[in-house]
Design an enzyme around this catalytic site. Structure first.
Site, PDB file in Angstrom:
ATOM      1  N   CYS A   1      13.455  10.387   7.597  1.00 11.23           N
ATOM      2  CA  CYS A   1      13.326   9.913   8.971  1.00 11.23           C
ATOM      3  C   CYS A   1      14.654  10.059   9.705  1.00 11.23           C
ATOM      4  CB  CYS A   1      12.839   8.477   8.986  1.00 11.23           C
ATOM      5  SG  CYS A   1      13.672   7.461   7.792  1.00 11.23           S
TER       6      CYS A   1
ATOM      7  N   GLU B   1       9.748  15.124  16.038  1.00 12.34           N
ATOM      8  CA  GLU B   1      10.143  15.082  14.629  1.00 12.34           C
ATOM      9  C   GLU B   1       9.354  16.131  13.847  1.00 12.34           C
ATOM     10  OE1 GLU B   1       8.990  11.561  12.167  1.00 12.34           O
ATOM     11  OE2 GLU B   1      11.109  11.561  11.657  1.00 12.34           O
TER      12      GLU B   1
ATOM     13  N   LYS C   1       0.845  -1.204   0.000  1.00 12.38           N
ATOM     14  CA  LYS C   1       0.000   0.000   0.000  1.00 12.38           C
ATOM     15  C   LYS C   1       0.872   1.241   0.000  1.00 12.38           C
ATOM     16  CE  LYS C   1      -1.902   2.766   2.872  1.00 12.38           C
ATOM     17  NZ  LYS C   1      -1.729   4.017   2.075  1.00 12.38           N
TER      18      LYS C   1
ATOM     19  N   GLU D   1       9.749   0.923  10.677  1.00 14.04           N
ATOM     20  CA  GLU D   1      10.810   1.917  10.469  1.00 14.04           C
ATOM     21  C   GLU D   1      10.134   3.264  10.678  1.00 14.04           C
ATOM     22  OE1 GLU D   1      12.753   4.564   9.263  1.00 14.04           O
ATOM     23  OE2 GLU D   1      12.889   3.811   7.193  1.00 14.04           O
TER      24      GLU D   1
HETATM   25  P1  NAI Z   1       1.672   8.147   8.406  1.00 16.36           P
HETATM   26  O1  NAI Z   1       2.434   7.330   9.375  1.00 16.36           O
HETATM   27  O2  NAI Z   1       0.237   8.444   8.713  1.00 16.36           O
HETATM   28  O3  NAI Z   1       1.694   7.457   6.948  1.00 16.36           O
HETATM   29  C1  NAI Z   1       2.597   6.480   6.500  1.00 16.36           C
HETATM   30  C2  NAI Z   1       1.832   5.357   5.823  1.00 16.36           C
HETATM   31  O4  NAI Z   1       0.967   4.740   6.771  1.00 16.36           O
HETATM   32  C3  NAI Z   1       0.931   5.793   4.661  1.00 16.36           C
HETATM   33  O5  NAI Z   1       0.922   4.790   3.672  1.00 16.36           O
HETATM   34  C4  NAI Z   1      -0.439   5.860   5.320  1.00 16.36           C
HETATM   35  O6  NAI Z   1      -1.496   5.689   4.412  1.00 16.36           O
HETATM   36  C5  NAI Z   1      -0.364   4.702   6.288  1.00 16.36           C
HETATM   37  N1  NAI Z   1      -1.273   4.774   7.430  1.00 16.36           N
HETATM   38  C6  NAI Z   1      -1.765   5.890   8.041  1.00 16.36           C
HETATM   39  N2  NAI Z   1      -2.587   5.536   9.050  1.00 16.36           N
HETATM   40  C7  NAI Z   1      -2.611   4.183   9.095  1.00 16.36           C
HETATM   41  C8  NAI Z   1      -3.252   3.234   9.931  1.00 16.36           C
HETATM   42  N3  NAI Z   1      -4.068   3.607  10.919  1.00 16.36           N
HETATM   43  N4  NAI Z   1      -3.022   1.917   9.707  1.00 16.36           N
HETATM   44  C9  NAI Z   1      -2.202   1.524   8.732  1.00 16.36           C
HETATM   45  N5  NAI Z   1      -1.572   2.367   7.892  1.00 16.36           N
HETATM   46  C10 NAI Z   1      -1.766   3.693   8.073  1.00 16.36           C
HETATM   47  O7  NAI Z   1       2.453   9.490   8.188  1.00 16.36           O
HETATM   48  P2  NAI Z   1       1.887  10.897   7.658  1.00 16.36           P
HETATM   49  O8  NAI Z   1       0.587  11.191   8.327  1.00 16.36           O
HETATM   50  O9  NAI Z   1       1.910  10.917   6.199  1.00 16.36           O
HETATM   51  O10 NAI Z   1       3.006  11.888   8.196  1.00 16.36           O
HETATM   52  C11 NAI Z   1       2.977  12.320   9.549  1.00 16.36           C
HETATM   53  C12 NAI Z   1       4.352  12.341  10.151  1.00 16.36           C
HETATM   54  O11 NAI Z   1       4.872  11.022  10.158  1.00 16.36           O
HETATM   55  C13 NAI Z   1       5.392  13.147   9.393  1.00 16.36           C
HETATM   56  O12 NAI Z   1       5.334  14.508   9.729  1.00 16.36           O
HETATM   57  C14 NAI Z   1       6.654  12.508   9.874  1.00 16.36           C
HETATM   58  O13 NAI Z   1       7.005  13.031  11.127  1.00 16.36           O
HETATM   59  C15 NAI Z   1       6.280  11.057  10.045  1.00 16.36           C
HETATM   60  N6  NAI Z   1       6.693  10.255   8.874  1.00 16.36           N
HETATM   61  C16 NAI Z   1       7.819   9.484   8.987  1.00 16.36           C
HETATM   62  C17 NAI Z   1       8.278   8.783   7.898  1.00 16.36           C
HETATM   63  C18 NAI Z   1       9.499   7.940   7.975  1.00 16.36           C
HETATM   64  O14 NAI Z   1      10.155   7.738   6.969  1.00 16.36           O
HETATM   65  N7  NAI Z   1       9.821   7.356   9.116  1.00 16.36           N
HETATM   66  C19 NAI Z   1       7.627   8.870   6.593  1.00 16.36           C
HETATM   67  C20 NAI Z   1       6.414   9.637   6.585  1.00 16.36           C
HETATM   68  C21 NAI Z   1       5.996  10.318   7.700  1.00 16.36           C
END
Ligand code: NAI
Ligand code: MG
Length: 502
Positions: free
Chosen positions: A308, A405, A199, A274
């Protein structure tokens, strides 16, 4: 559609790709969402929609998991030789390389990153990852193990272990490196013989969909790679909770990582995570200051800080603090911020309106709490999700901008006294993903590297990635290591086979 000026620069194949609504990939076929719903993916530099994408939810996830299960249990993927599996993965890498320009443009349009970076880093690193993993297919081995068994005196045994694919894998990836994150996850899953439901992030589904097309062309059998586009709370949550998924691999926020872990408890599927970071980047006064300044700027400003492992807490030894802060601020001011498709752009927009709000919110909170912006500190322009590269000083360890972050081009610069003082400050975080050290004193560097609680430590460099180097986090930065040979453990089960032979 994208604006006319951007469109005129685009590769013909990219225009063609964007001319039709994008579908979900299940069992080798492109299908609409069961609900018939779609959503728009946007160009973050214009805020205009690029194309409509199928909005998958639980129903589509169920179908995709069924297809992945069939492909795992009955398909040719597990029974073909390791060499054949390796060749299919290598062929996918070759096809990706042939489509480098298409991938780079899709990545830039969907995510906002500079086209020069997508061409030089995102796509080649993804290609390389698949090649590295293609090589592992023929090297995944068990062991023969001498056993003694005290309660069967005189008996003889032949015992060995097998490393078998874990099964059907759900992979949920973020938007910051859309293609590369797909590669990090898919490469090892395919190499070990697993089948996958991927996904992509709702902000950036396009490069995964092109990857799906090429995977079919490369001869990866139907059902081995299924791709469900959709939102996290619906499609993502359904995947994490699905009772017939054997393993979930997630990259994203620590907050959602915890939800994925809870959802996985239902059938105790394996989990790898991660997650976020707040990585310390430490500059000692005996460093090559010019190199350290450029390195510190790139550690936070690369990919607009949407990494990240971004070096977001810059610790500088007292006696060179002003000089380094001034140097990093000068670097920040020189960065050309603009639309990613402009070849001169060095920093594009943030990925979404949500991220713009989040990053601006952090900058405001820091300034309200008494931090000072040496440069930057606000949104850039009014159209597109651009922000100014920002250097904050006068912070204290309790501030949100130091603890949380930000995931934007915002660094907090903090002075430190000596090598002892820096260990406790650098480790004063719930995260433990990465760290940087800048010094010419190699023994000091390695002593500090040993004391930092971080999955990666870069010495006199930053943001150096390779398919062979494991990457992952201590503490709340996650579980498990991706890339390198360590990742193979996440995608395999060990079976001990014991035979009495005498
Ligand atoms: P997110 O953690 O919500 O999204 C990442 C992935 O998880 C996307 O594919 C999203 O559709 C999915 N997702 C969201 N809610 C979910 C759930 N309840 N169950 C399963 N999958 C789910 O991150 P978002 O909202 O895009 O960004 C928010 C913050 O997260 C950013 O500001 C950053 O701090 C952090 N982040 C960290 C990343 C990393 O590489 N470690 C990458 C993206 C965001
Ligand atoms: Mg979210």
């Amino acid at each position: 559609m994208a604006t006319t000026s951007v469109q005129s620069q685009l590769n013909q194949q990219v225009l063609q790709f964007l001319s039709k609504p994008k579908k979900i990939l299940i069992d080798g076929k492109w299908v609409d969402a069961v609900s018939g719903k779609t959503f728009a993916t946007l160009d973050p530099s214009t805020e205009e929609p690029l194309v409509q994408v199928a909005e998958g939810d639980k129903q589509d996830v169920d179908l995709a998991v069924k297809a992945a299960r069939r492909a795992f249990e009955n398909g040719p993927w597990r029974t073909m030789t390791a060499s054949e599996r390796g060749r299919a993965i290598w062929k996918l890498a070759d096809l990706m390389e042939q489509h480098l320009e298409q991938f780079a443009e899709l990545e830039t349009l969907d995510n906002g990153k500079p086209i020069s970076v997508a061409r030089a880093a995102d796509v080649p690193l993804a290609v390389d990852l698949f090649r590295y993993m293609a090589g592992w297919t023929t090297k995944i081995e068990g062991a023969t193990i001498p056993i003694s068994v005290p309660y069967t005196p005189g008996a003889k045994y032949l015992s060995y272990t097998l490393r078998e694919p874990v099964g059907v894998v759900a992979q949920i990836i973020p938007w910051n490196f859309p293609l590369l994150m797909a590669a990090w996850k898919l490469g090892p899953a395919l190499a070990t013989g697993c089948t996958v439901v991927l996904k992509p992030a709702e902000q950036t589904p396009l490069s995964s969909l092109l990857l799906g097309e090429l995977a079919l062309e490369a001869g990866i059998p139907a059902g081995v790679l299924n791709i469900v586009t959709g939102f996290g709370e619906t499609a993502g949550a359904a995947l994490a909770a699905h009772p017939d998924v054997d393993k979930v691999a997630f990259t994203g926020s620590t907050e959602v990582g915890k939800l994925v872990l809870q959802a996985a408890a239902g059938n105790l599927k394996k989990v790898s995570l991660e997650l976020g970071g707040k990585s310390p980047n430490v500059v000692f006064s005996d460093a090559d200051i010019d190199t350290a300044v450029k390195g510190a700027a790139s550690a936070i400003f690369f990919n607009h800080g949407q990494c990240c492992c971004a070096g977001s807490r810059l610790y500088v030894e007292n006696n060179i603090f002003d000089q380094v802060v001034e140097g990093v601020s000068q670097q920040a001011k020189k960065i050309r911020v603009g639309a990613g498709m402009d070849p001169k752009t060095q920093m594009g927009p943030l990925v979404s309106h949500e991220q713009l709000q989040r990053v601006c919110g952090y900058m405001e909170s820091g300034l309200t709490e008494g931090a000072k912006a040496v440069t930057g500190g606000k949104r850039a322009g009014t159209k597109g999700y651009f922000v100014e590269p920002t250097v904050l000083v006068n912070t204290n360890p309790k501030m949100k901008v130091v603890q949380e972050e930000i995931f934007g081009p915002v660094v907090t610069a903090i002075p430190f006294k000596d090598a002892e003082d820096i260990v406790s400050s650098a480790n004063d975080t719930v995260y433990g993903l990465a760290a940087g050290i800048w010094t010419k004193d190699i023994s000091k560097a390695h002593q500090l590297a040993a004391q930092l609680k971080a999955g990666t430590v870069w010495i006199n460099c930053y943001n150096i990635f390779d398919a062979a180097l494991p990457f992952g986090g201590y503490k709340q930065s996650g579980w498990g290591r991706e890339m390198g040979k360590d990742v193979l453990e996440l995608y395999t089960e060990v079976k001990a086979v014991c035979t009495r032979i005498g």
